[in-house]
Design an enzyme around this catalytic site. Structure first.
Site, PDB file in Angstrom:
ATOM      1  N   ALA A 168       3.197   6.043  -2.619  1.00  0.00           N
ATOM      2  CA  ALA A 168       4.388   6.814  -2.975  1.00  0.00           C
ATOM      3  C   ALA A 168       4.521   6.957  -4.490  1.00  0.00           C
ATOM      4  O   ALA A 168       4.813   8.048  -4.996  1.00  0.00           O
ATOM      5  CB  ALA A 168       5.635   6.161  -2.392  1.00  0.00           C
TER       6      ALA A 168
ATOM      7  N   GLY B 150       0.807  -1.216   0.000  1.00  0.00           N
ATOM      8  CA  GLY B 150       0.000   0.000   0.000  1.00  0.00           C
ATOM      9  C   GLY B 150       0.840   1.265   0.000  1.00  0.00           C
ATOM     10  O   GLY B 150       0.529   2.240  -0.692  1.00  0.00           O
ATOM     11  N   CYS B 151       1.916   1.254   0.746  1.00  0.00           N
ATOM     12  CA  CYS B 151       2.777   2.434   0.843  1.00  0.00           C
ATOM     13  C   CYS B 151       3.524   2.682  -0.461  1.00  0.00           C
ATOM     14  O   CYS B 151       3.752   3.829  -0.842  1.00  0.00           O
ATOM     15  CB  CYS B 151       3.741   2.289   2.012  1.00  0.00           C
ATOM     16  SG  CYS B 151       2.869   2.194   3.592  1.00  0.00           S
ATOM     17  N   THR B 152       3.885   1.616  -1.140  1.00  0.00           N
ATOM     18  CA  THR B 152       4.550   1.759  -2.434  1.00  0.00           C
ATOM     19  C   THR B 152       3.568   2.306  -3.472  1.00  0.00           C
ATOM     20  O   THR B 152       3.920   3.196  -4.249  1.00  0.00           O
ATOM     21  CB  THR B 152       5.138   0.403  -2.892  1.00  0.00           C
ATOM     22  OG1 THR B 152       6.089  -0.020  -1.906  1.00  0.00           O
ATOM     23  CG2 THR B 152       5.813   0.519  -4.241  1.00  0.00           C
TER      24      THR B 152
END
Length: 153
Positions: free
Chosen positions: A50, A45-47
């Site tokens: 970003a 999710g963070c990738t």
């Protein structure tokens, strides 16, 4: 107390991916900010989040805004993450979660993971928009861009 709409962004400093000191005083009064808190570098999710900010970074900068991502990961982790995904914006390390606490970012996923919250700060340092959604990382980008468009038009 968590930050609310209309509040002034609290002053903070942190280290960026180069190990250099970032200070919000260098931005307030000059440009709007998109500050997003995320759980962890190199997670799915963070990738996605970003890379979404990366892909639309030019849209934000064309409107005069700067994007800043914050997590408790180390400077080295941020540096590796930023290089791997060619992130053009600032990532800040908040290992002791002081900035997260300053903003009042809640924990996500049953209190196990740090929360995912995005703030839009106007040029004067006032919080004009917030989005708290730990599940849908992709949605933060389009909503933040809409909020920036409203304050610069």
């Amino acid at each position: 107390m968590p930050i609310e709409l209309g509040d002034l962004m609290p002053h903070f400093t942190a280290l960026n991916t180069n190990g250099e000191k970032f200070d919000t005083k260098e931005y307030v009064g000059k440009k709007p900010l998109v500050i997003y808190f995320y759980p962890k570098d190199n997670t799915p999710g963070c990738t996605i989040q970003a890379c979404g900010f990366r892909d639309q970074y030019q849209d934000f900068t064309d409107l005069g805004a700067e994007v800043i991502g914050i997590s408790s990961d180390t400077v080295d982790s941020h540096d590796t993450f930023a290089k791997r995904y060619k992130l053009p914006f600032t990532l800040l390390s908040d290992p002791d979660k002081k900035i997260r606490k300053l903003f009042g970012v809640p924990s996500g996923l049953l209190g196990i993971l740090p929360g995912r919250v995005t703030y839009v700060i106007d040029k004067q340092g006032k919080v004009v928009w917030m989005f708290d959604n730990s599940i849908n990382a992709r949605k933060h980008i389009s909503k933040a861009l809409e909020a920036i468009k409203k304050i610069v038009s």
